[in-house]
Design a protein around this motif. Structure first.
Motif, PDB file in Angstrom:
ATOM      1  N   LEU A  47     -14.737  79.802  38.271  1.00 44.39           N
ATOM      2  CA  LEU A  47     -14.743  79.407  39.675  1.00 44.39           C
ATOM      3  C   LEU A  47     -14.014  78.081  39.852  1.00 44.39           C
ATOM      4  O   LEU A  47     -14.114  77.186  38.996  1.00 44.39           O
ATOM      5  CB  LEU A  47     -16.173  79.312  40.187  1.00 44.39           C
ATOM      6  N   ASN A  48     -13.307  77.958  40.971  1.00 41.79           N
ATOM      7  CA  ASN A  48     -12.461  76.792  41.196  1.00 41.79           C
ATOM      8  C   ASN A  48     -12.391  76.486  42.689  1.00 41.79           C
ATOM      9  O   ASN A  48     -12.929  77.225  43.523  1.00 41.79           O
ATOM     10  CB  ASN A  48     -11.067  77.065  40.623  1.00 41.79           C
ATOM     11  N   LYS A  49     -11.757  75.370  43.013  1.00 43.19           N
ATOM     12  CA  LYS A  49     -11.658  74.949  44.419  1.00 43.19           C
ATOM     13  C   LYS A  49     -10.956  76.001  45.275  1.00 43.19           C
ATOM     14  O   LYS A  49     -11.354  76.265  46.416  1.00 43.19           O
ATOM     15  CB  LYS A  49     -10.914  73.611  44.516  1.00 43.19           C
ATOM     16  N   GLU A  50      -9.885  76.569  44.745  1.00 49.18           N
ATOM     17  CA  GLU A  50      -9.142  77.564  45.506  1.00 49.18           C
ATOM     18  C   GLU A  50     -10.027  78.757  45.869  1.00 49.18           C
ATOM     19  O   GLU A  50      -9.956  79.291  46.982  1.00 49.18           O
ATOM     20  CB  GLU A  50      -7.917  78.038  44.717  1.00 49.18           C
ATOM     21  N   THR A  51     -10.868  79.173  44.940  1.00 48.93           N
ATOM     22  CA  THR A  51     -11.749  80.312  45.189  1.00 48.93           C
ATOM     23  C   THR A  51     -12.799  79.970  46.235  1.00 48.93           C
ATOM     24  O   THR A  51     -13.139  80.810  47.086  1.00 48.93           O
ATOM     25  CB  THR A  51     -12.433  80.754  43.886  1.00 48.93           C
ATOM     26  N   ALA A  52     -13.317  78.751  46.205  1.00 45.12           N
ATOM     27  CA  ALA A  52     -14.299  78.337  47.212  1.00 45.12           C
ATOM     28  C   ALA A  52     -13.680  78.384  48.607  1.00 45.12           C
ATOM     29  O   ALA A  52     -14.316  78.836  49.570  1.00 45.12           O
ATOM     30  CB  ALA A  52     -14.815  76.932  46.901  1.00 45.12           C
ATOM     31  N   LEU A  53     -12.431  77.946  48.727  1.00 46.67           N
ATOM     32  CA  LEU A  53     -11.751  78.007  50.023  1.00 46.67           C
ATOM     33  C   LEU A  53     -11.497  79.451  50.449  1.00 46.67           C
ATOM     34  O   LEU A  53     -11.684  79.818  51.617  1.00 46.67           O
ATOM     35  CB  LEU A  53     -10.433  77.239  49.960  1.00 46.67           C
ATOM     36  N   ALA A  54     -11.074  80.273  49.499  1.00 45.42           N
ATOM     37  CA  ALA A  54     -10.811  81.681  49.810  1.00 45.42           C
ATOM     38  C   ALA A  54     -12.072  82.384  50.279  1.00 45.42           C
ATOM     39  O   ALA A  54     -12.059  83.147  51.250  1.00 45.42           O
ATOM     40  CB  ALA A  54     -10.229  82.383  48.586  1.00 45.42           C
ATOM     41  N   PHE A  55     -13.172  82.131  49.579  1.00 43.99           N
ATOM     42  CA  PHE A  55     -14.445  82.750  49.947  1.00 43.99           C
ATOM     43  C   PHE A  55     -14.883  82.277  51.327  1.00 43.99           C
ATOM     44  O   PHE A  55     -15.418  83.039  52.130  1.00 43.99           O
ATOM     45  CB  PHE A  55     -15.497  82.410  48.895  1.00 43.99           C
ATOM     46  N   LYS A  56     -14.611  81.016  51.621  1.00 42.17           N
ATOM     47  CA  LYS A  56     -14.989  80.486  52.928  1.00 42.17           C
ATOM     48  C   LYS A  56     -14.225  81.199  54.044  1.00 42.17           C
ATOM     49  O   LYS A  56     -14.796  81.499  55.105  1.00 42.17           O
ATOM     50  CB  LYS A  56     -14.728  78.984  52.977  1.00 42.17           C
ATOM     51  N   THR A  57     -12.937  81.493  53.823  1.00 38.84           N
ATOM     52  CA  THR A  57     -12.196  82.231  54.844  1.00 38.84           C
ATOM     53  C   THR A  57     -12.796  83.611  55.056  1.00 38.84           C
ATOM     54  O   THR A  57     -12.847  84.112  56.191  1.00 38.84           O
ATOM     55  CB  THR A  57     -10.703  82.380  54.479  1.00 38.84           C
ATOM     56  N   GLN A  58     -13.253  84.234  53.987  1.00 37.33           N
ATOM     57  CA  GLN A  58     -13.825  85.573  54.082  1.00 37.33           C
ATOM     58  C   GLN A  58     -15.142  85.565  54.846  1.00 37.33           C
ATOM     59  O   GLN A  58     -15.360  86.378  55.753  1.00 37.33           O
ATOM     60  CB  GLN A  58     -14.034  86.153  52.673  1.00 37.33           C
ATOM     61  N   VAL A  59     -16.033  84.660  54.483  1.00 34.38           N
ATOM     62  CA  VAL A  59     -17.342  84.583  55.129  1.00 34.38           C
ATOM     63  C   VAL A  59     -17.211  84.233  56.603  1.00 34.38           C
ATOM     64  O   VAL A  59     -17.831  84.856  57.474  1.00 34.38           O
ATOM     65  CB  VAL A  59     -18.240  83.545  54.417  1.00 34.38           C
ATOM     66  N   ALA A  60     -16.394  83.230  56.904  1.00 31.59           N
ATOM     67  CA  ALA A  60     -16.252  82.779  58.290  1.00 31.59           C
ATOM     68  C   ALA A  60     -15.611  83.856  59.165  1.00 31.59           C
ATOM     69  O   ALA A  60     -16.033  84.069  60.314  1.00 31.59           O
ATOM     70  CB  ALA A  60     -15.434  81.496  58.337  1.00 31.59           C
ATOM     71  N   LEU A  61     -14.598  84.545  58.649  1.00 32.65           N
ATOM     72  CA  LEU A  61     -13.980  85.626  59.413  1.00 32.65           C
ATOM     73  C   LEU A  61     -14.985  86.751  59.647  1.00 32.65           C
ATOM     74  O   LEU A  61     -15.051  87.314  60.747  1.00 32.65           O
ATOM     75  CB  LEU A  61     -12.755  86.169  58.669  1.00 32.65           C
ATOM     76  N   TYR A  62     -15.769  87.054  58.629  1.00 34.55           N
ATOM     77  CA  TYR A  62     -16.763  88.124  58.753  1.00 34.55           C
ATOM     78  C   TYR A  62     -17.755  87.807  59.865  1.00 34.55           C
ATOM     79  O   TYR A  62     -18.004  88.633  60.750  1.00 34.55           O
ATOM     80  CB  TYR A  62     -17.502  88.286  57.419  1.00 34.55           C
ATOM     81  N   GLU A  63     -18.309  86.603  59.835  1.00 28.32           N
ATOM     82  CA  GLU A  63     -19.338  86.278  60.817  1.00 28.32           C
ATOM     83  C   GLU A  63     -18.751  86.087  62.216  1.00 28.32           C
ATOM     84  O   GLU A  63     -19.359  86.488  63.215  1.00 28.32           O
ATOM     85  CB  GLU A  63     -20.105  85.030  60.395  1.00 28.32           C
ATOM     86  N   GLY A  64     -17.564  85.503  62.288  1.00 27.36           N
ATOM     87  CA  GLY A  64     -16.943  85.325  63.599  1.00 27.36           C
ATOM     88  C   GLY A  64     -16.671  86.650  64.280  1.00 27.36           C
ATOM     89  O   GLY A  64     -16.978  86.840  65.468  1.00 27.36           O
ATOM     90  N   LYS A  87      -5.934  74.723  54.525  1.00 25.89           N
ATOM     91  CA  LYS A  87      -6.044  73.786  53.406  1.00 25.89           C
ATOM     92  C   LYS A  87      -5.484  74.422  52.131  1.00 25.89           C
ATOM     93  O   LYS A  87      -4.754  73.788  51.364  1.00 25.89           O
ATOM     94  CB  LYS A  87      -7.501  73.371  53.192  1.00 25.89           C
ATOM     95  N   LEU A  88      -5.820  75.691  51.931  1.00 25.69           N
ATOM     96  CA  LEU A  88      -5.340  76.380  50.737  1.00 25.69           C
ATOM     97  C   LEU A  88      -3.837  76.628  50.817  1.00 25.69           C
ATOM     98  O   LEU A  88      -3.140  76.648  49.789  1.00 25.69           O
ATOM     99  CB  LEU A  88      -6.082  77.713  50.593  1.00 25.69           C
ATOM    100  N   MET A  89      -3.328  76.783  52.015  1.00 29.62           N
ATOM    101  CA  MET A  89      -1.908  77.072  52.223  1.00 29.62           C
ATOM    102  C   MET A  89      -1.060  75.800  52.334  1.00 29.62           C
ATOM    103  O   MET A  89       0.162  75.886  52.522  1.00 29.62           O
ATOM    104  CB  MET A  89      -1.742  77.896  53.512  1.00 29.62           C
ATOM    105  N   SER A  90      -1.676  74.641  52.217  1.00 31.90           N
ATOM    106  CA  SER A  90      -1.000  73.373  52.517  1.00 31.90           C
ATOM    107  C   SER A  90       0.066  72.965  51.505  1.00 31.90           C
ATOM    108  O   SER A  90       0.849  72.054  51.758  1.00 31.90           O
ATOM    109  CB  SER A  90      -2.041  72.251  52.605  1.00 31.90           C
ATOM    110  N   GLY A  91       0.089  73.607  50.348  1.00 28.64           N
ATOM    111  CA  GLY A  91       1.012  73.214  49.292  1.00 28.64           C
ATOM    112  C   GLY A  91       0.367  72.336  48.246  1.00 28.64           C
ATOM    113  O   GLY A  91       0.990  71.989  47.230  1.00 28.64           O
ATOM    114  N   GLU A  92      -0.890  71.987  48.465  1.00 26.29           N
ATOM    115  CA  GLU A  92      -1.615  71.138  47.530  1.00 26.29           C
ATOM    116  C   GLU A  92      -2.072  71.914  46.296  1.00 26.29           C
ATOM    117  O   GLU A  92      -2.338  71.326  45.250  1.00 26.29           O
ATOM    118  CB  GLU A  92      -2.825  70.526  48.244  1.00 26.29           C
TER     119      GLU A  92
END
Length: 572
Positions: free
Chosen positions: A195-212, A243-248
């Motif tokens: 598990l890594n930062k990128e995965t935490a951000l990816a999972f957050k997009t999934q959860v938030a889109l689902y609930e929204g 944030k994940l797409m920012s190039g960082e």
């Protein structure tokens, strides 16, 4: 009273369970007391890493098989969820909460660790991620559920609390992912098998889109939450994705410059450690007895999986316009039909469906001849559209016997999904079409730039969501269906969209049958000559019950044991 845990984390003493579990005062000799265990960063790591083993595996083609509860795929027996044949659940749900109880033990005792936080921050981040994962499973299954952040002991009042609103559960999950992101290392630091930062951000997009989207499309029904703000969640998804797409971060789509094969090759790789698109995946190793049966079921048998006419119709032509599949089926049958659609359609179709002439097993030069319409148990392809995605003809397990020989990686999160989550959430939030993100997916497979095709141009291919959808959102959803086909997303998508009209009263059809290719075989066909495997089993189509089947019933014993729990709608 002394609490105990197993040294290796293989057996967690489940204490404080809802429903009269015994509580043992004396620790068995193969266990040590909690107070004696959580002292070092090594203790934290050993405790947390067992949760990796509980993540979904490829197993016997479990990933594509999961889409039987959608309009994408069928097996020999109609799925009970979309058929509306599930019975109320009896018994208890104690075992379903074991991981949450277990991980709460860690959080209750993390303050006892004597090492500096920097030495166990990664493991703490993983713990927060796993707690989010476990609660997301509850959110998707039950909606409203109790939120527990500490281990419960016999007599605790919390054992008898009622459900928290699903919005509170979603907020809790998102907050856990924020904490996970804070502590986890990046993919470049810890790899993508951890598990890594990128995965935490990816999972957050999934959860938030689902609930929204759940709250938007279920608003005003028994499944919506009073006072919910869908935009809040769409905003959360957009921010995390940007944030994940920012190039960082080291993220990108997998591409070697071969649009006809890159998408297909991605899902059949064994080693995905150097693939930037793969944010988090599961390694499979036969040497460690961690192999699976994926290649067996995609190159040799089928596990009775068949893709639907509805899914096939969602693929646009290589020119970016809808294909007249119905018109083509009037003149082209069987293998000819398969060959023509592969030549005409988005390359992702050919990457997902076996086409006559495809190399199936490289080691023996076997090619795909025709669909397994006459196959027996675990060899049947009833619709003529046979699952190819995830296969790899060059894998050592291709064409091999059953026996856990496949080592194909199991992707949990990939950048391609994040781009789609972003595009949908962004459009739902403010009506902006994320052309750049969507065109990255199109460019990988050599497709024309994304455009919001007028729905009138889809003709008979147009699907009915049961409510108006504008052209742009329709096209974004269609792109999602094509890109993520068989990756386990479609069942969640149609439920969060409240799109029961996709299945209610409909039967999954197949390709136009060619009698000369199957002498002496007479399948069930519809009036257009297309395979209609469930014609007898489902004469009136799927019977999904919109007033109850969006959620799972709470086991009946739990309602009796805890009168503060309320049964889910339609299951009373």
């Amino acid at each position: 009273m002394k609490k105990s845990i197993n040294i290796f984390g293989l057996l967690i003493l489940l204490v404080g369970a809802i429903g009269c579990e015994s509580f043992i005062d004396n620790a068995p000799e193969d266990q040590i007391a909690v107070d004696d265990y959580f002292k070092t960063s090594n203790d934290v790591e050993n405790y947390v890493k067992k949760y990796y083993a509980g993540l979904p595996t490829h197993g016997s083609a479990n990933l594509p098989l999961s889409e039987t509860s959608s309009d994408n795929l069928i097996v020999a027996v109609p799925n009970s969820v979309i058929q509306g044949s599930r019975a109320p659940r009896n018994g208890q749900w104690t075992n379903e909460w074991s991981d949450i109880r277990s991980i709460n033990i860690l959080f209750d005792n993390i303050g006892n660790v004597q090492d500096d936080l920097s030495s166990y921050a990664q493991f703490l981040g993983e713990a927060h991620f796993f707690r989010a994962w476990f609660y997301y499973e509850k959110l998707q299954a039950y909606g409203d559920v109790p939120i527990y952040t500490s281990q419960l002991l016999p007599g605790d009042e919390g054992l008898y609390k009622g459900q928290d609103p699903r919005t509170a559960v979603a907020d809790f999950i998102l907050s856990e992912l924020d904490l996970a992101f804070q502590h986890l290392g990046t993919k470049s630091e810890v790899g993508n098998a951890r598990l890594n930062k990128e995965t935490a951000l990816a999972f957050k997009t999934q959860v938030a889109l689902y609930e929204g989207s759940w709250q938007k499309y279920h608003a005003g029904t028994v499944f919506g939450t009073d006072g919910a703000d869908p935009s809040k969640y769409f905003q959360e998804a957009v921010v995390a994705a940007e944030k994940l797409m920012s190039g960082e971060y080291a993220v990108d789509l997998y591409s070697t410059g071969n649009p006809e094969s890159d998408y297909y090759n991605l899902f059949g790789l064994d080693n995905m450690s150097d693939i930037n698109e793969v944010l988090f995946y599961r390694i499979a190793s036969t040497s460690e007895q961690l192999g699976h049966e994926l290649q067996f079921y995609t190159t040799r048998r089928t596990r009775d999986m068949s893709l639907t006419w509805s899914l096939i119709n969602s693929y646009l032509g290589k020119d970016g316009n809808p294909i007249d599949y119905d018109g083509l089926a009037e003149t082209a049958k069987g293998n000819e039909f398969l060959t023509q659609i592969a030549e005409a359609a988005d390359p992702r179709l050919h990457a997902t469906v076996w086409i006559p002439g495809d190399l199936r097993v490289a080691s023996s030069a076997q090619v795909f001849d025709k669909p397994f319409l006459t196959g027996g148990s675990e060899e049947l392809c009833a619709t003529g559209f046979q699952v190819k995605k995830f296969s790899n003809p060059f894998s050592t397990a291709a064409g091999a016997d059953f026996g856990g020989l496949s080592q194909t990686g199991r992707i949990y999160f990939r950048y391609g999904e994040v781009l789609l989550n972003y595009a949908e959430a962004k459009y739902e939030l403010d009506g902006t079409i994320a052309y750049e993100a969507l065109n990255m997916l199109r460019d990988r497979v050599g497709m024309p730039a994304f455009e919001a095709i007028p729905q009138s141009e889809y003709g008979d291919n147009l699907i009915d969501y049961g409510y108006p959808v504008d052209d742009a959102l329709y096209a974004i959803r269609n792109e999602r269906r094509v890109e993520l086909a068989l990756e386990g997303q479609r069942p969640d998508d149609f439920r969060r969209w409240a799109a029961h009209s996709l299945v209610v009263g409909k039967r999954p059809k197949g390709y136009p049958f060619a009698q000369d290719e199957f002498p002496g075989f007479t399948p069930l066909l519809d009036e257009n000559g297309q395979t209609d495997y469930f014609q007898t089993q489902l004469p009136n189509g799927y019977g999904f019950r919109p007033d109850q089947d969006y959620l799972t019933s709470i086991p009946s014993d739990e309602i009796v044991l805890n009168p503060n729990l309320k049964q889910n709608p339609g299951w009373e």
